[in-house]
Structures are given as C-alpha cells and as structure tokens.
Scaffold this motif. Sequence first.
Motif, PDB file in Angstrom:
ATOM      1  N   UNK A 178     -29.328  81.228 -53.850  1.00 26.61           N
ATOM      2  CA  UNK A 178     -30.768  80.957 -53.906  1.00 26.61           C
ATOM      3  C   UNK A 178     -31.230  79.902 -52.907  1.00 26.61           C
ATOM      4  N   UNK A 179     -32.189  80.280 -52.084  1.00 30.13           N
ATOM      5  CA  UNK A 179     -32.824  79.346 -51.163  1.00 30.13           C
ATOM      6  C   UNK A 179     -32.098  79.121 -49.858  1.00 30.13           C
ATOM      7  N   UNK A 180     -30.812  79.457 -49.789  1.00 30.99           N
ATOM      8  CA  UNK A 180     -30.035  79.117 -48.602  1.00 30.99           C
ATOM      9  C   UNK A 180     -30.441  79.948 -47.391  1.00 30.99           C
ATOM     10  N   UNK A 181     -30.641  81.228 -47.600  1.00 35.39           N
ATOM     11  CA  UNK A 181     -31.058  82.084 -46.483  1.00 35.39           C
ATOM     12  C   UNK A 181     -32.408  81.625 -45.943  1.00 35.39           C
ATOM     13  N   UNK A 182     -33.324  81.282 -46.844  1.00 38.27           N
ATOM     14  CA  UNK A 182     -34.645  80.813 -46.407  1.00 38.27           C
ATOM     15  C   UNK A 182     -34.524  79.558 -45.551  1.00 38.27           C
ATOM     16  N   UNK A 183     -33.692  78.610 -45.977  1.00 36.29           N
ATOM     17  CA  UNK A 183     -33.516  77.379 -45.218  1.00 36.29           C
ATOM     18  C   UNK A 183     -32.898  77.653 -43.852  1.00 36.29           C
ATOM     19  N   UNK A 184     -31.885  78.526 -43.817  1.00 34.93           N
ATOM     20  CA  UNK A 184     -31.230  78.854 -42.550  1.00 34.93           C
ATOM     21  C   UNK A 184     -32.174  79.596 -41.613  1.00 34.93           C
ATOM     22  N   UNK A 185     -32.908  80.565 -42.152  1.00 34.68           N
ATOM     23  CA  UNK A 185     -33.817  81.356 -41.316  1.00 34.68           C
ATOM     24  C   UNK A 185     -34.923  80.481 -40.740  1.00 34.68           C
ATOM     25  N   UNK A 186     -35.481  79.595 -41.560  1.00 37.09           N
ATOM     26  CA  UNK A 186     -36.533  78.708 -41.068  1.00 37.09           C
ATOM     27  C   UNK A 186     -36.016  77.799 -39.960  1.00 37.09           C
TER      28      UNK A 186
END
Length: 335
Positions: A178-186
């Motif tokens: 949860x949330x890790x892909x969003x942080x990496x993509x941003x």
Amino acid sequence: MAGFFESLFLAITLAVSLVVSLGITVPLIGALVRLRANYNPKALQLDPEGNVDVHTGPIVTSFFGMLQRVYRIEGWAGLYKGLMPTATATIVMTGFAVAAMDSRTLATHGRVDPPDVGVLAAFVYAVFGTLVALPAAIITYRSIVTPYRLPYFRPIYSLRILLTPTERRRPWILYLTPGLVAAQVLQIAYTVVVLHGLRRLLLPADNISPVKFGIYVAIEMASTTIICPLEVITTKLAIQRNHSTAEYNSVEQEVEDDAVEAPEYAEYSGQEEDVIGLRHEKDPYYGFADCVKRIVDEEGWQTLYRAWWVTVLAAILSALAAGAAIVQSMDVGHN
C-alpha cells in the motif's frame, strides 16, 4: 579489435567505479535509511487494543549521529548492511543503461536520473527503473533495518528473513504494498518528466549558459521540498511486510517467525539496544495519504525532511554531472 579494447576499457572503468562508489556510499545510505525509518512519535500512542504503547525509537536527530550509532552498536558489518542488494540493483540498472542507451556512467536504484537521451528513451528508462527500483528498495531497506546478520553470498537464506512466506510465494505482491507504488511513481515522474525536461530545455547538448545552468541548479535544489518527503515516505512504506493472515492487516508482520533462526548483531556486539525503533507491526500505514497524515500527526512535519541536506547535495551533484557531460560532449565535438 579497437572496438573490443574500448568495450573492455569501459567495463573495467565501470567495475572500478562501482567498487569505489559502493565502498563510500553504502554506509552513508545505510545511515540515511535508518534515520528516515526510525519511528519516534511526539507523544504516547494507543495500540490496536486501546492500551498505551510506550514503544519509541531512539532520539537521533542528525545524520552523522545515526552513522556513529550504527558503528557503535553494529560495527563495520552494520555499516555495510544492504551492500549486496545495492550492488545488484546498480549492476542491473547500469547494464540496461549501457546496453540500451549507450550510457557511460553508473546508475542506481535510488534517484532514477536517466542518461542524457530523448524524452521517449528517458520514459522507457523510467519504466524499467520503476520495475527494478521498487523491489530493490524493499529488499535493500529491509536488509538495512533488520537486526539480523545477513550473509553476503546466501541470497535465498537472506530472502527468507527479509520477505514473508506470502511475499516469497507471490513476489508480485511487493508491487501491491500500500502506497509504495504511488510514492515511487511520483518521485520518478518528477525526476524524469520535470527535472529531465527542464535539463534539456535549459542545458541543450550543443550549448551551455552559465545563467541557465545557475537557474537549473537552483531548481534542482528547490526540488528538495518535493523529493525529500517522497524519499522519507518510500523508506517507511518499503519496510512494511505483506502477508495473508486473515486476522491481521495485509501489510503487517507475519504472525509466526517463519521458523527462521538467525544471529542478531546484539549477540556479537554485546549491546542490548537496537539501532532504531520501528512502528508497531499491528499498526501499519494503509497507503500513501495515510502515511503522510500519520507522519505529520505522530512525528511532526519535520520528519518528512530528515536529512534534507543529503537530498540537496544529491541534486547539486546531479546538476554538476549534467553540466560536465555537456561540456565534455562539446569538447569532443569541437575536436
């Protein structure tokens, strides 16, 4: 024959650069990850049962203070925790950059700075970087914060300690943390799309203006306000483990210890304290927004900017490397 020797020289140069780079950066990255992962709430917290949880991490507010603490508790071996996953990710990223984009410099899984190529090639590099960076960050950060001693040349044994049974059976679940892909993509989107685009606009390959270069350096430094919080969030989310136990949330620690018995650093150093404190396994972050909110509410907004000057330094070095590459290419063109 000349091409063979040129390729051999490039391989030797990159290998030497890799050894020197890892020897210097791994201890520094380890201290940075620990500092940002350390959980130290401002006030007492309540556990899921409503009881007061007095668990907090050590109060370490400086980068060099954490570096000294790591050496005191875990010694030189602790300073080089995370060496193998860092080296592996660097080799993979560099190999891809050299083979696909004719790059001549090392690439890492930390800040994904694409080579000086076109927009489409930079996008391809960013996508590949995302696929590699996320599991690399998870394994690297966990190997840094774990209290267990991990052997350098037994990857399967180490993965049994770092990953839960669910993650080993279904490794793709790492991308669902949860949330890790969003942080990496941003983070990667900002670095590749915004900063790389501005670099090509302000620092064209055939010309370099001192004024425009100064503007670009200033933009890189100001970008710390965006990149540093994303790096802190990525660190805190990457160390959360995924499992499928029904009575626990999907990002909490395994209920059982997975029957893994490994020596801890405390057994060798004689210390009875851990280097850092981690968030209670039954009270994880549930996503990107939840992570941001809880960090601000529990630890203060300053936590999002732990070791911000390291991010500033990385930005300056990135800008200087870009400028040096342009000057070098101009010199080659003139000759």
